[in-house]
Design an enzyme around this catalytic site. Structure first.
Site, PDB file in Angstrom:
ATOM      1  CG  HIS A  33      -2.050  -1.012   1.092  1.00  0.00           C
ATOM      2  ND1 HIS A  33      -2.588  -1.413  -0.110  1.00  0.00           N
ATOM      3  CD2 HIS A  33      -2.706  -1.722   2.058  1.00  0.00           C
ATOM      4  CE1 HIS A  33      -3.536  -2.315   0.120  1.00  0.00           C
ATOM      5  NE2 HIS A  33      -3.625  -2.519   1.421  1.00  0.00           N
ATOM      6  CG  HIS A 106      -8.021  -0.723   2.262  1.00  0.00           C
ATOM      7  ND1 HIS A 106      -8.772  -1.474   3.143  1.00  0.00           N
ATOM      8  CD2 HIS A 106      -6.928  -1.473   1.989  1.00  0.00           C
ATOM      9  CE1 HIS A 106      -8.149  -2.617   3.399  1.00  0.00           C
ATOM     10  NE2 HIS A 106      -7.025  -2.639   2.694  1.00  0.00           N
ATOM     11  CD  GLU A 241      -8.253  -3.578  -0.576  1.00  0.00           C
ATOM     12  OE1 GLU A 241      -7.068  -3.247  -0.821  1.00  0.00           O
ATOM     13  OE2 GLU A 241      -8.533  -4.506   0.204  1.00  0.00           O
TER      14      GLU A 241
END
Length: 274
Positions: A33, A106, A241
């Site tokens: 991420h 997210h 996502e």
């Protein structure tokens, strides 16, 4: 709001235009991420637009070398509450060098309400004929497999619980879903429908991206006191996502997360509630 790159990059490094770039190892030996200070930890500039469809515009400059990524990238993300009872997220970006850019949302969803317990009885319908199985480190290793006769076949609708109880090795590895599904079709289209078993609330997901990570909160920290004093447990929520496939820099058969110098990054995801 995840960036520069959503999901995992193996060994926290990639090669672009013959040069190797080294990133932070913030998920074992891998990058997750965007790194230690990804876009979710940045302070963004903001502007609100008060119209019939109100919106929030967030802007950020990610400088060359930020978290190890090349290029000075200017990004803008617009959240709009639409008259169709949806939240639309429009991502835009430009870079002064070739770079990697693959942003996502997210948010955790439980359509029965945040304090209603498990989401395992939600029904998911997904327009995806294929999925990318994971290594033990929870990232694709290059294979793209059919969903037929697997717990990843949501085409006819299935509860999350059915998948949890399938006994499939890929589900057992992670205690639930944490997988990329290969979305059918191209362009901006409906790719998923999720329904709360108690509330009856339905959330339709639209995107123009090729994949979506279905994550079922397998690693929620259960000792945290959250909204209105609630503590959340494993499988109390799920995430959708939308993304370019994880670990895509390693496999040429995957859609590319590379943003070329001067090109515009432009993608939209919308969650519609009814």
């Amino acid at each position: 709001l995840i960036g520069r790159n959503s999901n995992r990059i193996e060994a926290a490094e990639f090669e672009l235009n013959g040069k190797k770039y080294t990133l932070a190892k913030n998920n074992g030996r891998n990058n997750l991420h965007g790194g230690l200070e990804g876009f979710n930890k940045k302070v963004w500039d903001s502007k609100s637009i008060d119209k019939k469809e109100p919106s929030l515009i967030l802007t950020l400059v990610s400088h060359d070398g930020d978290e190890g990524f090349p290029g000075k990238v200017k990004v803008r993300v617009t959240y709009t509450l639409t008259k169709n009872n949806s939240i639309k997220i429009h991502y835009e970006g430009r870079s002064d060098k070739d770079t990697v850019l693959n942003m996502t949302n997210h948010s955790y969803f439980n359509l029965n309400g945040h304090n209603s317990g498990t989401a395992e009885n939600h029904t998911i319908i997904m327009d995806a004929d294929f999925y990318t199985p994971n290594t033990e480190e929870c990232m694709p290793y290059g294979e793209i497999l059919k969903v037929d006769n697997t717990p990843f076949d949501f085409r006819g609708g299935m509860t999350l619980k059915e998948g949890f109880e399938s006994g499939a090795p890929q589900i057992k590895l992670f205690g639930g879903y944490d997988h990329n599904l290969v979305l059918s079709g191209r362009g901006f289209r409906k790719v998923c429908e999720a329904k709360g078993d108690i509330s009856g609330i339905v959330m339709d997901t639209y995107t123009d991206l090729p994949g979506v990570q279905l994550y079922t909160g397998n690693f929620i920290k259960e000792d945290r006191v959250c909204k209105l004093g609630t503590t959340y447990k494993k499988h109390d929520a799920f995430c959708l996502e939308t993304q370019v496939f994880p670990n895509a820099m390693k496999y040429s058969q995957f859609p590319s997360p590379i943003l070329k110098k001067g090109d515009k990054y432009d993608t939209t995801t919308e969650y519609v509630f009814n």
